[in-house]
Enzyme design. Sequence first.
Site, PDB file in Angstrom:
ATOM      1  N   CYS A   1       0.842  -1.203   0.000  1.00 45.27           N
ATOM      2  CA  CYS A   1       0.000   0.000   0.000  1.00 45.27           C
ATOM      3  C   CYS A   1       0.877   1.253   0.000  1.00 45.27           C
ATOM      4  O   CYS A   1       1.585   1.520   0.977  1.00 45.27           O
ATOM      5  CB  CYS A   1      -0.907  -0.052   1.228  1.00 45.27           C
ATOM      6  SG  CYS A   1      -1.729   1.486   1.655  1.00 45.27           S
TER       7      CYS A   1
ATOM      8  N   CYS B   1       0.336   3.698   2.813  1.00 43.09           N
ATOM      9  CA  CYS B   1       0.821   3.107   4.070  1.00 43.09           C
ATOM     10  C   CYS B   1       2.316   3.364   4.219  1.00 43.09           C
ATOM     11  O   CYS B   1       2.797   3.681   5.314  1.00 43.09           O
ATOM     12  CB  CYS B   1       0.546   1.607   4.100  1.00 43.09           C
ATOM     13  SG  CYS B   1      -1.196   1.153   3.999  1.00 43.09           S
TER      14      CYS B   1
END
Length: 179
Positions: free
Chosen positions: A75, A78
């Site tokens: 991600c 992230c």
Amino acid sequence: MIRRAAMPAFLAAVALTLTAGCSGGGTAAKPGEPVPVDDRQSPAAVKGETLEGEQLDLASYDGKVVVVNFWASWCGPCRAEAPALEATYQENKDEVAFLGVDIKDTRDGAKAFVRKYGNSYPSLFDPEGKITQSFSSVNPGALPTTLILDREGRVAVQFPGMVSKARLDPALAKIVAER
């Protein structure tokens, strides 16, 4: 001709479905703002195995404010927020617990992420999303999502999407100040 005429309605339906799926969940406050105390909900029992293979139970943080971050190594947002989370953890670790939940990922990928970004707080390994379902009242399935749990283990603040230190720190301070 009929297909061409139906396309706008189809696209509108898809957009509505995607928007509903990525919404902030069931909290009664704006993202990043404290949920009114009477509206806060506790997740179901949250326990599992950390990336290192140890058992961890969220109940072990009873009485502490806890920041829970849902992430995955694949991600992009992230990865972008990882340094801010670690910095906030380092500044508050005597008073606040942090817990990552690595979802829909591989253990090797997750461990490489932790090494690269230096995250020193524990993360539960949740490759099938079962732990994440314990927080279904706030829908943390969209990555990343960060929650602040109050001292009673209830979801007090939710940040759907990437969180910055400038947004996390004041929200965390408000929940820490609650007694």
